[in-house]
Write a protein that holds these residues in place. Structure first.
Motif, mmCIF file in Angstrom:
data_model
loop_
_atom_site.group_PDB
_atom_site.id
_atom_site.type_symbol
_atom_site.label_atom_id
_atom_site.label_comp_id
_atom_site.label_asym_id
_atom_site.label_seq_id
_atom_site.Cartn_x
_atom_site.Cartn_y
_atom_site.Cartn_z
ATOM 1 N N MET A 1 0.840 -1.189 0.000
ATOM 2 C CA MET A 1 0.000 0.000 0.000
ATOM 3 C C MET A 1 0.880 1.247 0.000
ATOM 4 N N ALA A 2 0.627 2.150 -0.914
ATOM 5 C CA ALA A 2 1.437 3.359 -1.059
ATOM 6 C C ALA A 2 1.099 4.368 0.044
ATOM 7 N N TYR A 3 2.103 5.121 0.406
ATOM 8 C CA TYR A 3 1.954 6.144 1.440
ATOM 9 C C TYR A 3 1.042 7.274 0.959
ATOM 10 N N GLU A 4 0.206 7.762 1.852
ATOM 11 C CA GLU A 4 -0.594 8.958 1.597
ATOM 12 C C GLU A 4 -0.445 9.895 2.794
ATOM 13 N N HIS A 5 -0.290 11.187 2.511
ATOM 14 C CA HIS A 5 -0.216 12.170 3.599
ATOM 15 C C HIS A 5 -1.513 12.168 4.392
ATOM 16 N N PRO A 87 14.531 3.865 8.403
ATOM 17 C CA PRO A 87 13.876 2.644 8.893
ATOM 18 C C PRO A 87 14.270 2.254 10.322
ATOM 19 N N PRO A 88 15.562 2.271 10.694
ATOM 20 C CA PRO A 88 15.878 1.959 12.097
ATOM 21 C C PRO A 88 15.304 2.991 13.075
ATOM 22 N N ILE A 89 15.200 4.236 12.646
ATOM 23 C CA ILE A 89 14.599 5.269 13.506
ATOM 24 C C ILE A 89 13.114 4.958 13.688
ATOM 25 N N ALA A 90 12.451 4.539 12.615
ATOM 26 C CA ALA A 90 11.038 4.154 12.711
ATOM 27 C C ALA A 90 10.868 2.973 13.666
ATOM 28 N N GLU A 91 11.782 2.004 13.595
ATOM 29 C CA GLU A 91 11.720 0.855 14.501
ATOM 30 C C GLU A 91 11.876 1.286 15.960
ATOM 31 N N GLU A 92 12.815 2.188 16.198
ATOM 32 C CA GLU A 92 13.027 2.670 17.569
ATOM 33 C C GLU A 92 11.834 3.501 18.038
ATOM 34 N N ALA A 93 11.290 4.328 17.139
ATOM 35 C CA ALA A 93 10.106 5.124 17.487
ATOM 36 C C ALA A 93 8.938 4.211 17.850
ATOM 37 N N ALA A 94 8.775 3.129 17.101
ATOM 38 C CA ALA A 94 7.716 2.158 17.395
ATOM 39 C C ALA A 94 7.963 1.502 18.752
ATOM 40 N N ALA A 95 9.219 1.159 19.014
ATOM 41 C CA ALA A 95 9.566 0.473 20.269
ATOM 42 C C ALA A 95 9.281 1.335 21.501
ATOM 43 N N VAL A 96 9.411 2.658 21.364
ATOM 44 C CA VAL A 96 9.165 3.537 22.511
ATOM 45 C C VAL A 96 7.724 4.048 22.556
ATOM 46 N N SER A 109 10.656 7.733 2.968
ATOM 47 C CA SER A 109 11.051 6.330 2.977
ATOM 48 C C SER A 109 9.802 5.471 3.127
ATOM 49 N N GLU A 110 9.466 4.741 2.078
ATOM 50 C CA GLU A 110 8.312 3.845 2.136
ATOM 51 C C GLU A 110 8.515 2.788 3.223
ATOM 52 N N GLU A 111 9.758 2.324 3.379
ATOM 53 C CA GLU A 111 10.032 1.315 4.403
ATOM 54 C C GLU A 111 9.794 1.870 5.808
ATOM 55 N N ALA A 112 10.308 3.063 6.074
ATOM 56 C CA ALA A 112 10.077 3.680 7.385
ATOM 57 C C ALA A 112 8.588 3.916 7.603
ATOM 58 N N ALA A 113 7.893 4.356 6.557
ATOM 59 C CA ALA A 113 6.446 4.588 6.670
ATOM 60 C C ALA A 113 5.719 3.283 6.986
ATOM 61 N N ARG A 114 6.109 2.196 6.340
ATOM 62 C CA ARG A 114 5.477 0.899 6.589
ATOM 63 C C ARG A 114 5.697 0.462 8.038
ATOM 64 N N ILE A 115 6.940 0.569 8.502
ATOM 65 C CA ILE A 115 7.274 0.177 9.878
ATOM 66 C C ILE A 115 6.443 0.982 10.874
ATOM 67 N N ALA A 116 6.413 2.286 10.675
ATOM 68 C CA ALA A 116 5.681 3.158 11.596
ATOM 69 C C ALA A 116 4.179 2.892 11.538
ATOM 70 N N SER A 117 3.644 2.781 10.340
ATOM 71 C CA SER A 117 2.203 2.539 10.176
ATOM 72 C C SER A 117 1.779 1.232 10.812
ATOM 73 N N GLU A 118 2.582 0.188 10.598
ATOM 74 C CA GLU A 118 2.240 -1.121 11.152
ATOM 75 C C GLU A 118 2.256 -1.123 12.681
ATOM 76 N N SER A 119 2.972 -0.168 13.268
ATOM 77 C CA SER A 119 2.992 -0.093 14.732
ATOM 78 C C SER A 119 1.926 0.866 15.267
ATOM 79 N N GLY A 120 1.129 1.435 14.363
ATOM 80 C CA GLY A 120 0.041 2.311 14.782
ATOM 81 C C GLY A 120 0.358 3.793 14.776
#
Length: 141
Positions: A1-5, A87-96, A109-120
């Protein structure tokens, strides 16, 4: 799924509800965009938490070496790092448990967006938080 603002109304709500904004890549170099944007956000009444490898204090605010070192909840993780580092920043943001991942103007970054989105998290990319705040909340401080 593509990122949307998110909608402008959603971005305005995020800014209105923002308590702590962790700024990844904020150092004491006043010539860097991270410094200028963070200084402006401080003047507009936001709480800024510098995050940089040395954990140095910036703009009179206590700094930390990583998001996981911050001893309070984070509403927005505002990122001033190249896209390949996000992407690692998104992972850390999700973890905290951060609420929003905001990649500054010119960063996507689509990857960072995916990581962040999947964590809510809400994701905002390629937009300047200072500009968005000035446009959406012109009467703030």
């Amino acid at each position: 799924m593509a990122y949307e603002h998110p909608s402008r109304d959603r971005i305005k709500t995020i800014l209105e509800q923002a308590g702590a904004i962790a700024v990844v890549g904020l150092t004491n170099n006043p010539d860097r965009p991270a410094y200028e944007v963070s200084e402006a956000m401080l003047h507009r009444g936001y709480r800024i938490i510098p995050v940089n490898p040395k954990g140095e204090d910036v703009l009179g605010q206590k700094g930390y070496a990583s998001l996981k070192d911050i001893p309070e909840s984070i509403d927005i993780v505002n990122v001033f790092r190249r896209a390949e580092h996000t992407p690692p920043i998104a992972e850390e943001a999700a973890a905290v448990g951060a609420k929003t991942l905001w990649l500054q103007l010119g960063i996507a970054s689509e990857e960072a967006a995916r990581i962040a989105s999947e964590s809510g998290m809400t994701v905002i990319m390629d937009r300047c938080i200072k500009v968005e705040d000035a446009v959406l909340r012109p009467n703030r401080k």
